[in-house]
Design an enzyme around this catalytic site. Structure first.
Site, PDB file in Angstrom:
ATOM      1  N   CYS A   1       0.871  -1.184   0.000  1.00  0.00           N
ATOM      2  CA  CYS A   1       0.000   0.000   0.000  1.00  0.00           C
ATOM      3  C   CYS A   1       0.898   1.220   0.000  1.00  0.00           C
ATOM      4  CB  CYS A   1      -0.948  -0.036   1.195  1.00  0.00           C
ATOM      5  SG  CYS A   1      -0.114  -0.176   2.789  1.00  0.00           S
TER       6      CYS A   1
ATOM      7  N   ARG B   1      -1.975  -1.357   5.219  1.00  0.00           N
ATOM      8  CA  ARG B   1      -3.073  -1.987   4.480  1.00  0.00           C
ATOM      9  C   ARG B   1      -2.590  -3.232   3.757  1.00  0.00           C
ATOM     10  NH1 ARG B   1      -4.904   2.986   0.994  1.00  0.00           N
ATOM     11  NH2 ARG B   1      -2.707   3.520   1.339  1.00  0.00           N
TER      12      ARG B   1
END
Length: 430
Positions: free
Chosen positions: A383, A388
């Site tokens: 990410c 993430r």
């Protein structure tokens, strides 16, 4: 309104063959994933069933959840749970919401789960994702099923916010700032020497069972706030780094602190002291294959047997925004496969239920496969800075996908090197 029909096991088997039929499991997501919460012979769910916990019934978003899961009003629906009243309550609510073909199945415990010939499924590595009940048994002195040893630590993850911990946590839990294991200069995992020192300072050895969780916090206060991804994702980030380092048994509390509170367990405000240990007990990293750095990421882009998976929002992917105030360059890594996280850099709603439990794994897998993300390849999730990407990686790990890693540097590291190529705008069709 006509009385709800109770279907038999034989009728349910026939029902699942119909194209417009859907089976709805109203038990907890943990039971659905594989935990035998009522001593059933086989944990998991009826093959093909969708997860729709009774817990969600009172939410104003309930109808939106049905649409999100693709449950149409002309579907033939069969509802089951552990107890008849669970299934009946949801079935009645469905009919009140305009679903006309709804029936109830009450044979899950006595017949379906007890009969080997009847098909069931479970999340392959569901044991890594534990329920509040499992943690409650652990800290009360009981030994949960599938438990590795008698040395454990429950750890409240946070990012520079001990007040979140001090304001309420799982009894006996210590706190760990994510900065203990990752560097604020690069947002990558720290060096092996630094990881060793940090883990030892927190009392973690390679043989310690570590249960991680976080709170969902609004950036401006310490209250539990459903809109922020920070708490849970920080716990998963620490789980990734601990596994990379060599902690053999790392678990994540499904839904974090909110699930603990929702389950009715007590909370504590005690500042639990950490108990340092003299030796971690393994060479770090014990599992280097879990992390990918930029040179290997470039090799993966050239390989037909590997993919870099971009777990960012679409505005980040197209270069409309960078996602972070400390990342100047906008765009994406050419050749990366898009796996949409959600609305922006601080949300993971495409990977979460509204109570912050992990989304039904069939749904995540189906979305990935439509994007060409398949378990046969070596996958490295990334990410902006790794958080993430770590959560998406954890989902793949839970599903038992065999070669999954985190590209730790992500867009932050890639974009800081002017020699690295990048793209902006709508992706071109192949």
């Amino acid at each position: 309104m006509a009385e709800l029909k109770n279907v038999t096991t034989q009728e349910l088997r026939a029902l699942v063959e119909h194209a417009r039929a859907k089976i709805l499991d109203v038990r907890s997501v943990d039971a659905y994933n594989g935990w035998a919460m009522r001593g059933e012979a086989r944990g998991g769910h009826i093959k093909g069933a969708k997860s729709l916990p009774e817990k969600w019934l009172g939410w104003p978003e309930w109808k939106r959840i049905l649409d999100f899961k693709g449950i149409a009003r002309n579907d033939s629906l069969a509802v089951y749970g552990y107890a008849p009243e669970e299934a009946l309550k949801t079935a009645e609510r469905l009919r009140e919401s305009g679903y006309t073909d709804v029936s109830v199945y009450n044979g899950f415990l006595a017949e379906w789960s007890a009969t080997e010939a009847l098909p069931m499924e479970k999340l392959p590595n569901y044991r890594l994702l534990v329920s509040p009940e499992w943690v409650g048994t652990l800290i009360s002195g009981g030994i949960p099923s599938e438990y590795r040893n008698d040395r454990f630590i429950v750890c409240h993850a946070h990012y520079r916010n001990r007040n979140a911990y001090l304001g309420g946590h799982v009894p006996g839990a210590i706190d760990m700032d994510t900065l203990a294991l990752e560097s604020p200069e690069t947002w990558n995992r720290r060096t092996p020497e630094e990881l060793k020192a940090a883990l030892e300072a927190h009392g973690v050895t390679a043989d310690t069972t570590v249960v991680l969780y976080g709170k969902f916090l609004h950036p401006d206060n310490d209250d539990d706030f459903p809109g922020s991804a920070a708490g849970h994702i920080g716990a998963v980030r620490l789980a990734f780094i601990m596994m990379y380092a060599g902690v053999k048994d790392v678990r994540v509390l499904n839904g974090g602190y909110r699930s603990w509170v929702d389950a009715g367990f007590a909370i504590s405000t005690e500042d639990v002291p950490k108990q340092p240990v003299a030796e971690f007990g393994a060479d770090i990293p014990a599992r280097p294959e879990l992390a990918v750095d930029t040179p290997e990421a470039k090799e993966m882009l050239r390989s037909e047997g590997a993919d870099l998976i971009c777990v960012r929002s679409y505005p980040e992917y197209t270069g409309e925004v960078s996602g972070y105030n400390y990342i100047r360059k906008k765009g994406r890594i050419p050749g990366a496969v898009f796996a949409d996280c959600g609305s922006d850099a601080y949300h993971m709603e495409n990977y979460r239920n509204l109570d912050h439990t992990t989304r039904e794994y069939h749904e995540i897998s189906d979305i990935w496969k439509r994007s060409g993300i398949v378990p046969e390849k070596h996958l490295a999730f990334y990410c902006g800075t790794g958080w993430r990407g770590s959560e998406a990686w954890f989902n793949a790990l839970l599903m038992g996908w065999p070669r999954v890693s985190v590209y730790d540097g992500g867009w932050f590291e890639w974009s800081n090197d002017p020699a690295n190529p990048f793209e902006t705008g709508e992706p071109k069709e192949n």
